[in-house]
Enzyme design. Structure first.
Site, PDB file in Angstrom:
ATOM      1  CD  GLU A   1      -4.471   1.682  -2.817  1.00  0.00           C
ATOM      2  OE1 GLU A   1      -5.100   1.000  -1.997  1.00  0.00           O
ATOM      3  OE2 GLU A   1      -4.179   2.880  -2.644  1.00  0.00           O
TER       4      GLU A   1
ATOM      5  CG  ASP B   1      -1.094   3.310   5.860  1.00  0.00           C
ATOM      6  OD1 ASP B   1      -1.409   3.946   4.851  1.00  0.00           O
ATOM      7  OD2 ASP B   1      -1.086   3.795   7.009  1.00  0.00           O
TER       8      ASP B   1
ATOM      9  CG  ASP C   1      -1.878   1.152   1.237  1.00  0.00           C
ATOM     10  OD1 ASP C   1      -2.360   1.543   0.158  1.00  0.00           O
ATOM     11  OD2 ASP C   1      -2.132   1.702   2.319  1.00  0.00           O
TER      12      ASP C   1
END
Length: 191
Positions: free
Chosen positions: A68, A141, A7
């Site tokens: 991501e 996160d 992330d």
């Protein structure tokens, strides 16, 4: 399949490693955050993210890295930092020959919770349940990184089959041509 989920972020870059296959219980092998000081020079922050990710790659030896996909946000400064950290993750994996997959936030949320509009709490709760953890990983996160890894484990087999079919079709191989042949309606033969 062992996947390192990333992330991306400059201040907090979530990382999580999940092992397993679609349809079977998954196992978390590690979760954490690579942190950099917000007041540090950009170059030093990117090097710190790279060093942190390299340590995760060395320790866990993933077969895939799921990152991501950066999308447009209202805050240009935030999206720039996210994009830069994302590029570092892609670079680290690619340098080692590890395939990289990009998943949008809504893809990840839909895969893990069933809704592409799920909030952070719902994602954390489902990650906790799916990986049989005692509590949701903190910060968010870290939970998001695990969700990325889970999403990739569940989606990769279908994506790989689609990519292979498209590649066969594009190359015009006899196998692809046979697979697309249809019986002729009036004569009962293939064309």
């Amino acid at each position: 399949m062992r996947v390192l989920g990333v992330d991306p972020g400059l201040t907090r870059c979530g990382v999580g490693v999940v092992d397993g296959v679609a349809g079977r219980p998954l196992t978390m092998l590690g979760v954490g955050v690579v942190r950099t000081p917000a007041d540090a020079d950009l170059g030093h922050r990117l090097v710190a993210v790279e060093q942190g990710l390299e340590q995760w790659l060395d320790e866990h030896r993933p077969e895939y890295v799921a990152v991501e996909r950066v999308f447009s946000q209202h805050n240009v400064r935030t999206v720039m930092g996210t994009a830069q950290a994302s590029a570092v993750a892609i670079l680290c994996a690619s340098r080692r020959g590890i395939p990289v997959a990009l998943h949008t936030p809504s893809e990840v949320k839909a895969a893990v919770t069933g809704s592409g509009r799920a909030d952070k709490a719902q994602v954390g709760a489902m990650v906790t349940r799916l990986l049989r953890l005692d509590a949701p990983p903190k910060p968010a996160d870290a939970a998001d990184a695990l969700a990325l890894a889970i999403c990739h484990i569940w989606r990769a087999p279908a994506q790989n089959r689609l990519q292979q079919a498209v590649a066969r079709q594009a190359s015009g191989t006899p196998q692809a041509l046979r697979a697309t042949a249809r019986p002729h309606a009036s004569k009962g033969r293939t064309t």
